[in-house]
Design a protein around this motif. Structure first.
Motif, PDB file in Angstrom:
ATOM      1  N   GLN A  22      16.439  14.744   1.261  1.00 15.44           N
ATOM      2  CA  GLN A  22      15.396  15.142   0.708  1.00 15.44           C
ATOM      3  C   GLN A  22      14.397  14.158   0.755  1.00 15.44           C
ATOM      4  N   GLY A  23      14.143  13.591   2.250  1.00 16.93           N
ATOM      5  CA  GLY A  23      13.317  12.228   2.630  1.00 16.93           C
ATOM      6  C   GLY A  23      11.964  13.011   3.167  1.00 16.93           C
ATOM      7  N   GLY A  24      11.158  11.976   3.106  1.00 16.74           N
ATOM      8  CA  GLY A  24       9.664  12.500   3.319  1.00 16.74           C
ATOM      9  C   GLY A  24       9.329  12.550   4.772  1.00 16.74           C
ATOM     10  N   SER A  25       8.227  12.565   5.119  1.00 15.11           N
ATOM     11  CA  SER A  25       7.763  12.917   6.502  1.00 15.11           C
ATOM     12  C   SER A  25       7.784  11.596   7.371  1.00 15.11           C
ATOM     13  N   ILE A  26       7.575  11.610   8.627  1.00 16.80           N
ATOM     14  CA  ILE A  26       7.570  10.388   9.468  1.00 16.80           C
ATOM     15  C   ILE A  26       6.465   9.526   8.897  1.00 16.80           C
ATOM     16  N   ASN A  27       5.360  10.230   8.766  1.00 13.63           N
ATOM     17  CA  ASN A  27       4.240   9.373   8.167  1.00 13.63           C
ATOM     18  C   ASN A  27       4.543   8.452   6.875  1.00 13.63           C
ATOM     19  N   ASP A  28       5.274   9.350   5.903  1.00 24.23           N
ATOM     20  CA  ASP A  28       5.693   8.618   4.730  1.00 24.23           C
ATOM     21  C   ASP A  28       6.553   7.636   4.975  1.00 24.23           C
ATOM     22  N   THR A  29       7.715   7.800   6.013  1.00 27.40           N
ATOM     23  CA  THR A  29       8.253   6.662   6.535  1.00 27.40           C
ATOM     24  C   THR A  29       7.690   5.306   6.826  1.00 27.40           C
ATOM     25  N   LYS A  30       6.543   5.601   7.742  1.00 24.78           N
ATOM     26  CA  LYS A  30       5.737   4.520   8.447  1.00 24.78           C
ATOM     27  C   LYS A  30       5.030   3.853   7.054  1.00 24.78           C
ATOM     28  N   GLU A  31       4.602   4.511   6.319  1.00 25.55           N
ATOM     29  CA  GLU A  31       3.926   4.018   5.256  1.00 25.55           C
ATOM     30  C   GLU A  31       4.763   3.051   4.219  1.00 25.55           C
ATOM     31  N   VAL A  32       6.067   3.561   4.144  1.00 21.38           N
ATOM     32  CA  VAL A  32       7.244   2.533   3.359  1.00 21.38           C
ATOM     33  C   VAL A  32       7.355   1.228   4.324  1.00 21.38           C
ATOM     34  N   ILE A  33       7.691   1.487   5.511  1.00 19.43           N
ATOM     35  CA  ILE A  33       7.935   0.304   6.162  1.00 19.43           C
ATOM     36  C   ILE A  33       6.785  -0.680   6.129  1.00 19.43           C
ATOM     37  N   LYS A  34       5.450  -0.183   6.090  1.00 21.78           N
ATOM     38  CA  LYS A  34       4.165  -1.083   6.035  1.00 21.78           C
ATOM     39  C   LYS A  34       4.200  -1.956   4.765  1.00 21.78           C
ATOM     40  N   LEU A  35       4.599  -0.997   3.528  1.00 18.59           N
ATOM     41  CA  LEU A  35       4.795  -1.799   2.269  1.00 18.59           C
ATOM     42  C   LEU A  35       5.811  -2.814   2.212  1.00 18.59           C
ATOM     43  N   ALA A  36       6.757  -2.393   2.971  1.00 17.89           N
ATOM     44  CA  ALA A  36       7.903  -3.276   2.868  1.00 17.89           C
ATOM     45  C   ALA A  36       7.548  -4.478   3.744  1.00 17.89           C
ATOM     46  N   GLU A  37       7.015  -4.543   4.906  1.00 13.66           N
ATOM     47  CA  GLU A  37       6.600  -5.710   5.768  1.00 13.66           C
ATOM     48  C   GLU A  37       5.626  -6.272   5.020  1.00 13.66           C
ATOM     49  N   ALA A  38       4.860  -5.839   4.062  1.00 13.78           N
ATOM     50  CA  ALA A  38       3.810  -6.585   2.999  1.00 13.78           C
ATOM     51  C   ALA A  38       4.317  -7.315   2.088  1.00 13.78           C
ATOM     52  N   GLY A  39       5.835  -6.936   1.950  1.00 10.56           N
ATOM     53  CA  GLY A  39       6.482  -7.721   0.669  1.00 10.56           C
ATOM     54  C   GLY A  39       6.149  -7.003  -0.578  1.00 10.56           C
ATOM     55  N   LEU A  40       5.780  -5.736  -0.650  1.00  6.43           N
ATOM     56  CA  LEU A  40       5.360  -4.807  -1.769  1.00  6.43           C
ATOM     57  C   LEU A  40       6.662  -3.984  -2.357  1.00  6.43           C
ATOM     58  N   ILE A  41       7.703  -4.067  -1.681  1.00  4.24           N
ATOM     59  CA  ILE A  41       8.754  -3.463  -1.938  1.00  4.24           C
ATOM     60  C   ILE A  41      10.037  -4.338  -2.389  1.00  4.24           C
ATOM     61  N   ARG A  42      10.665  -4.131  -3.588  1.00  3.55           N
ATOM     62  CA  ARG A  42      11.784  -5.032  -3.782  1.00  3.55           C
ATOM     63  C   ARG A  42      12.808  -4.321  -3.769  1.00  3.55           C
ATOM     64  N   ASN A  43      13.981  -4.564  -3.055  1.00  2.00           N
ATOM     65  CA  ASN A  43      15.312  -3.955  -3.347  1.00  2.00           C
ATOM     66  C   ASN A  43      16.262  -4.806  -3.742  1.00  2.00           C
ATOM     67  N   GLU A  44      16.836  -4.670  -5.132  1.00  2.00           N
ATOM     68  CA  GLU A  44      17.925  -5.618  -5.643  1.00  2.00           C
ATOM     69  C   GLU A  44      19.211  -5.181  -5.077  1.00  2.00           C
TER      70      GLU A  44
END
Length: 73
Positions: A22-44
């Motif tokens: 149950q994933g998001g759309s390609i646009n959702d994925t692109k937004e998540v990638i932008k957040l990760a590249e900006a250092g705003l997502i932390r994966n422990e």
């Protein structure tokens, strides 16, 4: 007559499992990638050398694993 097991090719075995991602759309994925590249997502993750793979499983079973276990060879 004995019972013969039929191959299950083309169908699921009795202990099979089916799930639907149950994933998001390609646009959702692109937004998540932008957040990760900006250092705003932390994966422990907890890193374990291959020799300590049993320790990783123990921590998972005990519920004391912090985030995901990553085993490096």
């Amino acid at each position: 007559m004995g019972t013969s097991k039929k191959p299950w090719y083309g169908s699921l075995p009795l202990d099979g499992e089916v799930f639907n991602f149950q994933g998001g759309s390609i646009n959702d994925t692109k937004e998540v990638i932008k957040l990760a590249e900006a250092g705003l997502i932390r994966n422990e993750v907890e890193l374990f050398p291959l020799k300590d793979v049993e320790k990783a499983y123990e921590k998972m079973e005990q519920g004391s694993l912090r985030g995901r276990a990553v085993v490096k060879p």
